[in-house]
Motif scaffolding. Structure first.
Motif, PDB file in Angstrom:
ATOM      1  N   SER A  56      -6.811 -34.362 -11.000  1.00 46.29           N
ATOM      2  CA  SER A  56      -8.156 -33.912 -10.392  1.00 46.29           C
ATOM      3  C   SER A  56      -8.524 -34.930  -9.295  1.00 46.29           C
ATOM      4  N   THR A  57      -7.273 -35.843  -9.060  1.00 46.48           N
ATOM      5  CA  THR A  57      -8.109 -37.073  -8.479  1.00 46.48           C
ATOM      6  C   THR A  57      -6.907 -36.670  -6.506  1.00 46.48           C
ATOM      7  N   LEU A  58      -6.407 -35.393  -6.518  1.00 51.80           N
ATOM      8  CA  LEU A  58      -5.126 -34.633  -6.085  1.00 51.80           C
ATOM      9  C   LEU A  58      -5.983 -33.560  -5.611  1.00 51.80           C
ATOM     10  N   MET A  59      -6.556 -32.872  -6.120  1.00 52.30           N
ATOM     11  CA  MET A  59      -7.376 -31.374  -5.824  1.00 52.30           C
ATOM     12  C   MET A  59      -8.406 -31.186  -6.047  1.00 52.30           C
ATOM     13  N   GLY A  60      -9.193 -32.735  -6.351  1.00 53.75           N
ATOM     14  CA  GLY A  60     -10.481 -32.166  -6.516  1.00 53.75           C
ATOM     15  C   GLY A  60     -11.272 -31.777  -7.900  1.00 53.75           C
ATOM     16  N   THR A  61     -12.402 -31.845  -8.251  1.00 52.86           N
ATOM     17  CA  THR A  61     -12.392 -31.155  -9.744  1.00 52.86           C
ATOM     18  C   THR A  61     -12.955 -29.699  -9.517  1.00 52.86           C
ATOM     19  N   VAL A  62     -13.567 -29.321  -8.383  1.00 50.69           N
ATOM     20  CA  VAL A  62     -13.134 -27.675  -8.588  1.00 50.69           C
ATOM     21  C   VAL A  62     -11.959 -26.951  -8.765  1.00 50.69           C
ATOM     22  N   GLY A  63     -10.920 -27.567  -7.270  1.00 46.26           N
ATOM     23  CA  GLY A  63      -9.813 -27.130  -7.432  1.00 46.26           C
ATOM     24  C   GLY A  63      -9.239 -27.090  -8.482  1.00 46.26           C
ATOM     25  N   PHE A  64      -9.092 -28.070  -9.719  1.00 52.75           N
ATOM     26  CA  PHE A  64      -8.767 -28.521 -10.545  1.00 52.75           C
ATOM     27  C   PHE A  64      -9.509 -27.300 -12.001  1.00 52.75           C
ATOM     28  N   ARG A  65     -10.106 -27.116 -11.293  1.00 53.51           N
ATOM     29  CA  ARG A  65     -10.652 -26.316 -12.591  1.00 53.51           C
ATOM     30  C   ARG A  65     -10.485 -24.965 -12.452  1.00 53.51           C
ATOM     31  N   THR A  66     -10.919 -24.321 -11.395  1.00 58.91           N
ATOM     32  CA  THR A  66      -9.761 -22.874 -11.370  1.00 58.91           C
ATOM     33  C   THR A  66      -7.983 -22.761 -11.369  1.00 58.91           C
ATOM     34  N   LEU A  67      -7.553 -23.828 -10.905  1.00 58.81           N
ATOM     35  CA  LEU A  67      -6.448 -23.739 -11.675  1.00 58.81           C
ATOM     36  C   LEU A  67      -6.178 -23.709 -13.045  1.00 58.81           C
ATOM     37  N   SER A  68      -6.528 -24.684 -13.500  1.00 63.75           N
ATOM     38  CA  SER A  68      -6.978 -24.761 -14.958  1.00 63.75           C
ATOM     39  C   SER A  68      -7.718 -23.542 -15.697  1.00 63.75           C
ATOM     40  N   ALA A  69      -8.830 -22.971 -15.133  1.00 67.33           N
ATOM     41  CA  ALA A  69      -8.961 -21.408 -15.752  1.00 67.33           C
ATOM     42  C   ALA A  69      -8.361 -20.069 -15.550  1.00 67.33           C
ATOM     43  N   ARG A  70      -7.510 -21.032 -14.280  1.00 66.85           N
ATOM     44  CA  ARG A  70      -6.190 -19.472 -13.988  1.00 66.85           C
ATOM     45  C   ARG A  70      -4.598 -19.548 -15.276  1.00 66.85           C
ATOM     46  N   ALA A  71      -4.934 -20.536 -15.372  1.00 66.98           N
ATOM     47  CA  ALA A  71      -4.390 -21.039 -16.247  1.00 66.98           C
ATOM     48  C   ALA A  71      -4.309 -21.216 -17.854  1.00 66.98           C
ATOM     49  N   LEU A  72      -5.747 -21.181 -17.894  1.00 68.21           N
ATOM     50  CA  LEU A  72      -5.427 -21.011 -19.076  1.00 68.21           C
ATOM     51  C   LEU A  72      -5.703 -19.133 -19.457  1.00 68.21           C
ATOM     52  N   SER A  73      -6.730 -18.470 -18.658  1.00 61.07           N
ATOM     53  CA  SER A  73      -6.019 -17.064 -18.842  1.00 61.07           C
ATOM     54  C   SER A  73      -4.687 -16.911 -18.780  1.00 61.07           C
ATOM     55  N   LEU A  74      -3.899 -17.059 -18.325  1.00 64.00           N
ATOM     56  CA  LEU A  74      -2.224 -16.314 -17.885  1.00 64.00           C
ATOM     57  C   LEU A  74      -2.241 -17.271 -19.379  1.00 64.00           C
ATOM     58  N   ALA A  75      -2.194 -18.071 -20.690  1.00 63.78           N
ATOM     59  CA  ALA A  75      -1.674 -18.614 -21.426  1.00 63.78           C
ATOM     60  C   ALA A  75      -2.620 -17.514 -22.338  1.00 63.78           C
ATOM     61  N   GLY A  76      -3.617 -17.705 -22.157  1.00 59.18           N
ATOM     62  CA  GLY A  76      -4.455 -16.869 -23.095  1.00 59.18           C
ATOM     63  C   GLY A  76      -3.803 -15.591 -23.525  1.00 59.18           C
ATOM     64  N   ARG A  77      -2.682 -14.571 -22.528  1.00 60.72           N
ATOM     65  CA  ARG A  77      -1.741 -13.548 -22.824  1.00 60.72           C
ATOM     66  C   ARG A  77      -0.472 -13.881 -23.884  1.00 60.72           C
ATOM     67  N   GLU A  78      -0.362 -15.370 -23.861  1.00 63.29           N
ATOM     68  CA  GLU A  78       0.454 -15.422 -25.229  1.00 63.29           C
ATOM     69  C   GLU A  78      -0.073 -15.833 -26.270  1.00 63.29           C
ATOM     70  N   VAL A  79      -1.391 -16.857 -26.711  1.00 65.79           N
ATOM     71  CA  VAL A  79      -1.942 -16.989 -27.297  1.00 65.79           C
ATOM     72  C   VAL A  79      -2.848 -16.536 -27.558  1.00 65.79           C
ATOM     73  N   SER A  80      -3.088 -15.703 -28.960  1.00 67.62           N
ATOM     74  CA  SER A  80      -4.631 -15.095 -28.227  1.00 67.62           C
ATOM     75  C   SER A  80      -5.534 -15.567 -28.444  1.00 67.62           C
ATOM     76  N   TRP A  81      -5.562 -17.121 -29.263  1.00 69.21           N
ATOM     77  CA  TRP A  81      -7.265 -17.612 -29.274  1.00 69.21           C
ATOM     78  C   TRP A  81      -7.613 -18.349 -28.677  1.00 69.21           C
ATOM     79  N   LEU A  82      -6.252 -18.678 -27.115  1.00 73.07           N
ATOM     80  CA  LEU A  82      -6.883 -19.098 -26.496  1.00 73.07           C
ATOM     81  C   LEU A  82      -8.323 -18.685 -25.298  1.00 73.07           C
TER      82      LEU A  82
END
Length: 120
Positions: free
Chosen positions: A28-54
């Motif tokens: 978040s220090t590098l990309m800001g809170t909004v940038g990290f939140r956006t990236l994390s949301a995408r990572a969570l969406s992708l990871a949810g395809r692998e692990v359903s409870w996510l």
């Protein structure tokens, strides 16, 4: 075992997801809170395809992972580890894609100075 087993005072989630929390603080220090939140949301969406409870998890306004407390008692340790592994893997793939392997590795070394070299 409950999902929050092993949490310590002041921690925002279980021991297993402290990796994500450490990454959140530094990235978040590098990309800001909004940038990290956006990236994390995408990572969570992708990871949810692998692990359903996510898919039941959310990314909070500060980029933190939310919703694990509601799953307490429904997940065993193996499921939690699988979820974190999938989420961290997707987050690292996205970081390497957007900022490159050298900067990603440098940021990871800021978090874990004793970390061995990784090959992305």
């Amino acid at each position: 075992k409950g999902a929050t087993k092993g949490a310590t005072k002041g921690a925002t989630g279980p021991v297993a997801f402290r990796v994500c929390e450490k990454m959140r603080i530094v990235f978040s220090t590098l990309m800001g809170t909004v940038g990290f939140r956006t990236l994390s949301a995408r990572a969570l969406s992708l990871a949810g395809r692998e692990v359903s409870w996510l898919v039941e998890m959310k990314i909070g306004p500060d980029g933190s992972l939310q919703g694990l407390a509601e799953l307490e008692g429904k997940l065993d340790e193996k499921s939690i580890v699988a979820g974190e592994t999938a989420l961290v893997s997707q987050l690292l793939v996205l970081m390497v894609t957007f900022i490159g392997s050298d900067l990603t590795l440098q940021l990871l070394r800021d978090i874990w100075p004793e970390m061995d070299d990784l090959n992305f």
